[in-house]
Structure formats: structure tokens, C-alpha cells
Write a protein that holds these residues in place. Sequence first.
Motif, PDB file in Angstrom:
ATOM      1  N   GLN A 140      43.695 -62.823  74.579  1.00  0.00           N
ATOM      2  CA  GLN A 140      44.500 -62.992  75.710  1.00  0.00           C
ATOM      3  C   GLN A 140      45.791 -63.303  75.644  1.00  0.00           C
ATOM      4  O   GLN A 140      46.336 -64.020  74.957  1.00  0.00           O
ATOM      5  CB  GLN A 140      43.826 -64.622  76.105  1.00  0.00           C
ATOM      6  CG  GLN A 140      44.323 -64.970  77.674  1.00  0.00           C
ATOM      7  CD  GLN A 140      43.698 -66.307  78.026  1.00  0.00           C
ATOM      8  OE1 GLN A 140      42.915 -66.925  77.208  1.00  0.00           O
ATOM      9  NE2 GLN A 140      44.036 -66.538  79.307  1.00  0.00           N
ATOM     10  N   ILE A 141      46.702 -62.759  76.383  1.00  0.00           N
ATOM     11  CA  ILE A 141      48.204 -62.617  76.230  1.00  0.00           C
ATOM     12  C   ILE A 141      48.590 -63.610  77.000  1.00  0.00           C
ATOM     13  O   ILE A 141      48.327 -63.739  78.093  1.00  0.00           O
ATOM     14  CB  ILE A 141      48.525 -61.183  76.810  1.00  0.00           C
ATOM     15  CG1 ILE A 141      48.163 -59.956  75.918  1.00  0.00           C
ATOM     16  CG2 ILE A 141      50.256 -61.135  76.753  1.00  0.00           C
ATOM     17  CD1 ILE A 141      48.501 -58.675  76.541  1.00  0.00           C
ATOM     18  N   PRO A 142      49.407 -64.587  76.379  1.00  0.00           N
ATOM     19  CA  PRO A 142      50.084 -65.610  77.196  1.00  0.00           C
ATOM     20  C   PRO A 142      51.080 -65.134  78.042  1.00  0.00           C
ATOM     21  O   PRO A 142      51.586 -64.060  77.917  1.00  0.00           O
ATOM     22  CB  PRO A 142      50.594 -66.545  75.982  1.00  0.00           C
ATOM     23  CG  PRO A 142      50.919 -65.525  74.787  1.00  0.00           C
ATOM     24  CD  PRO A 142      49.786 -64.532  74.930  1.00  0.00           C
ATOM     25  N   LYS A 143      51.643 -66.136  79.054  1.00  0.00           N
ATOM     26  CA  LYS A 143      52.554 -65.763  79.987  1.00  0.00           C
ATOM     27  C   LYS A 143      53.738 -67.021  79.806  1.00  0.00           C
ATOM     28  O   LYS A 143      53.481 -68.149  79.442  1.00  0.00           O
ATOM     29  CB  LYS A 143      52.077 -65.870  81.321  1.00  0.00           C
ATOM     30  CG  LYS A 143      50.982 -64.833  81.512  1.00  0.00           C
ATOM     31  CD  LYS A 143      50.564 -64.661  83.056  1.00  0.00           C
ATOM     32  CE  LYS A 143      49.901 -63.345  83.289  1.00  0.00           C
ATOM     33  NZ  LYS A 143      49.124 -63.424  84.891  1.00  0.00           N
ATOM     34  N   ASP A 144      55.193 -66.546  79.994  1.00  0.00           N
ATOM     35  CA  ASP A 144      56.113 -67.405  80.019  1.00  0.00           C
ATOM     36  C   ASP A 144      56.014 -68.324  81.142  1.00  0.00           C
ATOM     37  O   ASP A 144      55.929 -67.960  82.307  1.00  0.00           O
ATOM     38  CB  ASP A 144      57.299 -66.293  79.924  1.00  0.00           C
ATOM     39  CG  ASP A 144      58.635 -67.394  79.906  1.00  0.00           C
ATOM     40  OD1 ASP A 144      58.511 -68.398  80.308  1.00  0.00           O
ATOM     41  OD2 ASP A 144      59.464 -66.957  79.212  1.00  0.00           O
ATOM     42  N   PRO A 145      55.910 -69.619  81.064  1.00  0.00           N
ATOM     43  CA  PRO A 145      55.843 -70.694  82.219  1.00  0.00           C
ATOM     44  C   PRO A 145      56.822 -70.377  83.080  1.00  0.00           C
ATOM     45  O   PRO A 145      56.805 -70.846  84.304  1.00  0.00           O
ATOM     46  CB  PRO A 145      55.829 -72.016  81.457  1.00  0.00           C
ATOM     47  CG  PRO A 145      56.338 -71.463  80.060  1.00  0.00           C
ATOM     48  CD  PRO A 145      56.044 -70.413  79.800  1.00  0.00           C
ATOM     49  N   ARG A 146      58.150 -69.908  82.701  1.00  0.00           N
ATOM     50  CA  ARG A 146      59.282 -69.962  83.532  1.00  0.00           C
ATOM     51  C   ARG A 146      59.186 -68.858  84.604  1.00  0.00           C
ATOM     52  O   ARG A 146      59.646 -68.853  85.730  1.00  0.00           O
ATOM     53  CB  ARG A 146      60.553 -70.037  82.759  1.00  0.00           C
ATOM     54  CG  ARG A 146      60.753 -71.439  82.238  1.00  0.00           C
ATOM     55  CD  ARG A 146      61.925 -71.534  81.293  1.00  0.00           C
ATOM     56  NE  ARG A 146      62.027 -70.442  80.262  1.00  0.00           N
ATOM     57  CZ  ARG A 146      63.152 -70.265  79.330  1.00  0.00           C
ATOM     58  NH1 ARG A 146      64.296 -70.993  79.849  1.00  0.00           N
ATOM     59  NH2 ARG A 146      63.096 -69.245  78.849  1.00  0.00           N
ATOM     60  N   THR A 147      59.023 -67.643  83.889  1.00  0.00           N
ATOM     61  CA  THR A 147      59.012 -66.281  84.537  1.00  0.00           C
ATOM     62  C   THR A 147      57.691 -65.517  84.874  1.00  0.00           C
ATOM     63  O   THR A 147      57.578 -64.951  85.852  1.00  0.00           O
ATOM     64  CB  THR A 147      59.852 -65.461  83.555  1.00  0.00           C
ATOM     65  OG1 THR A 147      59.063 -65.171  82.550  1.00  0.00           O
ATOM     66  CG2 THR A 147      61.171 -65.570  83.225  1.00  0.00           C
ATOM     67  N   GLY A 148      56.756 -66.037  84.349  1.00  0.00           N
ATOM     68  CA  GLY A 148      55.249 -65.816  84.529  1.00  0.00           C
ATOM     69  C   GLY A 148      55.060 -64.367  84.173  1.00  0.00           C
ATOM     70  O   GLY A 148      53.955 -63.827  84.365  1.00  0.00           O
TER      71      GLY A 148
END
Length: 476
Positions: free
Chosen positions: A264-272
Motif C-alpha cells: 500500500q503506497i502511502p500519500k503525503d498528508p499535505r499534498t495528497g
Amino acid sequence: MGDVRVALAGALSSRRAEMPDLIRVDQYYRGIQDRPYIPKRAEAEFGQMVTKSLENWLPLIVSTVAQNLRVEGYRRSDKPEDLEPWRYWADNLMDSRQAQVHRAALTFGKAYVSVMPGTSPITGEPAPVIRPMSPLSVTGFSEDPDADWLDLVVRSLGKVVQGEDTFLRWEVWDDEAVSEVWQPEGTDDPAEWRVVASEPHGMDRCPVVVFRNRWADSPTTMTHELGEVSPLMPIQDRINSTTFDMLVAQSYSAFRQRWATGIQIPKDPRTGRPVETFQAAVDRVWATPSDKVRFGEFEQTDLSGYLSSRDAAIKAMAAIAQVPPHSFASGVANISADALTALETGLSRKVHERQTIFGEAWGQVFRLAAYAVGDASNAQDTEARVIWHDAEARSLSQTVDALGKAHQMLGVPQQALWERIPGVTTFDVEAWRALKVQEDEAAERRGLSLIMGADHTGRDTEQDAGPVASDYVTAA
């Protein structure tokens, strides 16, 4: 000749017929070529690859032949010591300008050289003015396509603006004069053209010589003589297309791409945006605690097929142009001297053919130059020949050894062989002849001195020895 405007109108029709081909050849020679196909919606990155894929091999074809063409002398059969025609050549700096003529004839199929009466800027005496002219600005015309001399030559001088009117300027050379004609732009009626100047040139024919790369097989099958570039343009397009395809494959699939599943590839919480999970490096290993993750990689694209196709096209171009493949540095290495000579046989034959064709044209130039200054003897000598630089792939020692054997075994005079030494000019030969005369005269003087000294010594010895038997016989 009649109305120069009517003659110009006829010549311009010939010029309009051949100019599109000449312009296209000029563009291809300078690298302005048809671009390989890409989809209309392709990204800008593909456009950059197209620009990088244009490999212009055509100038190399022309240079390989042109660099083997160099005039080094002009010799009359009955008066080899007459250097006057060669001085016309030297006064006009033709040692450097001849390359312009040869390259233009090889590239476009024809070139032009004008010869006009003039004055030497150094001595102030009458001297011919010899100038090359580009086929892009000059068009020659003759009623008989096999004629030795042109009937008419037209040269474009650009445009001139007078008030609200724009005129096309044309220079017309015929067998009587050099005229300047102004054609109103957009007007094809010769009656509206203006002859603004006309100066007799004093020659007995049109003073322009055409240099043909080859004679046309038939006037109905070719609008103009073929150069070296035109037949090779489709192969040049093929090389460009193959190179472009190879660059695309090299940029997008020539390196190994890795993949991973079950993560599962995480996402940047600020940019998505997705965050790259693994950093590829030489000193790093991809690892994960999950036993469901799988890693793999895609195979890279093999570029050898593109390289083979490109090399095949280059070799086809070399074969058609009769240029040795090692001139392209393509797949030829570690070959013997005999093999190298065999590879250059086709080029040597082609160079010799061009020397024959161009040599006749240079002979016309020399005769026109002599006529321009009133040198009737050289102007009428059709047996004189141009001396070309020996471009064969031989060492100087081999050449000198062959010439020495020609003298010893065949009895060829030494002085007749001097001009066959590579790099030796007509002036070098004349300087050597002068030095040879000086050496012979000095040797003759030394020989006479020794003979006279020996004779004087002999008489002194007889006087010291007293009377001899012959004296007594005579006295008796």
C-alpha cells in the motif's frame, strides 16, 4: 543575339523548372531535412528527440570525392615550359576557389565559372578575371543540350525598390554582352521589362563555362544533371527515422524498470500525492515485513536491431555513392593495406571519371582566359591538359620507387616524371628544371676545367722528358 528580354524570358522558364529540386538539395545538404513521423499529440520531449535524430551524412559523401579533386597544373603538349595560362590561375586565387566549383558541381549536379577581360590589381596589365558562380543563383541555357558552350546565362541579383515599385534584377550573359534587366515583380510580359545596362564583353562566345557532375542520359528524362546528394536523400530519411526510433526506445525502455505488488503506497498528508516507498541505489536493498509483497522487473529493450538497421542504411549509402565504408567508420577495422586499396577502388574510379569531366571544363576556362588577354596561341590549344593531384592511397616512397623503375626499366625521361610526384606543382617542376640546367652547366664547366688541366699537364711532361722517337722520325 536579338532582344535580350525575350531571351531572358525563355531562360527563366528553365530556371523555374529546376529551382525546386536545387533548393531541396541545398536544404538536405545543410541538414534541413524531412523530420521523422511523430503523432500530432506527441509531447514536446518527442520533438527534441526528432531534432537529435537528424544525422546528416550527405556532406561527408560530397567531401570524400571533392577532397580528391585538386588541379595542380596546366600543360601544353608542344610547349610544356609555357606557364602563362597557369599564371592566370594563380592571379585569380583559383587554388582555393576551385574547391567551391567542385563541391557545387558534386552537390547540385552543375556549377559555373565566368571568365571576363580585366586588369591585374598587381601589375596593372590586362588579365582575365575568373570567378565561380553558384547554381542557386545562376542558370545556364543552350538550345542544344549537348553543346560545348552555353548560349545564355542568367544570374539573379536580388530585388530593388524604387518608390512604390519592386523589381527583380537579372544579369544576362550572352555571346555579345553582359546586360542587366529589371523585371517588375509579378509581371511576366517581357515588353514591360527594362534593360538598364548592357556592356559588351569582347569575347567570341558566352564567357561562362558549365561544370557537370555527369552528363544527362536524355534531355527528356532529367530536368537537370544529377548531383551526388539527390539520389541519397531517401536513404538519409531512412537513417533519420531509424535513429529516432532508437532514441525513443533508448529513452523509455532501454533500462530495467522494477515493479512491486501487494503493498500500500502511502500519500503525503499535505499534498495528497503518492510517496515513493523504495529508494533505488547501489548500496540499498528493498525490504518489507509483509510476506505478500512481490518484487520484479521488466526486461530492457534490445537496441541491437536498431543499430544493425542503421548500419545497413549507412552501408547502402556508401555503396550507392561509391565511397569506401571505412570513411563512415562503420564496421570496418583491422584491415590490411591490400584490402584497404580494394575498398577504395570504386572511389578511385569515380574520382578519375570526375577528373575527366571537370578537366574538360577547366580546359575551356583556360582557353577563355587566354582569349580574354589576346593570347591566341593558348586560346586555340585544345590539346593542352589539366594536371590533377594524385589522390591514390600510396606512400611517397612507393610512388618514387615506381617512378624510378619507370625511368630505369622503361626509359622514361626523369624530368617527365617529376610532375607525377604527389604534391609537386607546375612551378616546382619549372624551378627544378632551372636548377637542373644550372647543375648541368656547372658540371660542364668542371669537366672542361679538368680536361684543360690534364692537357696542360701532359704537354709540360713531354717537354721535360726531351725529344721523343716521333721527333727523330719527323726530322729524318
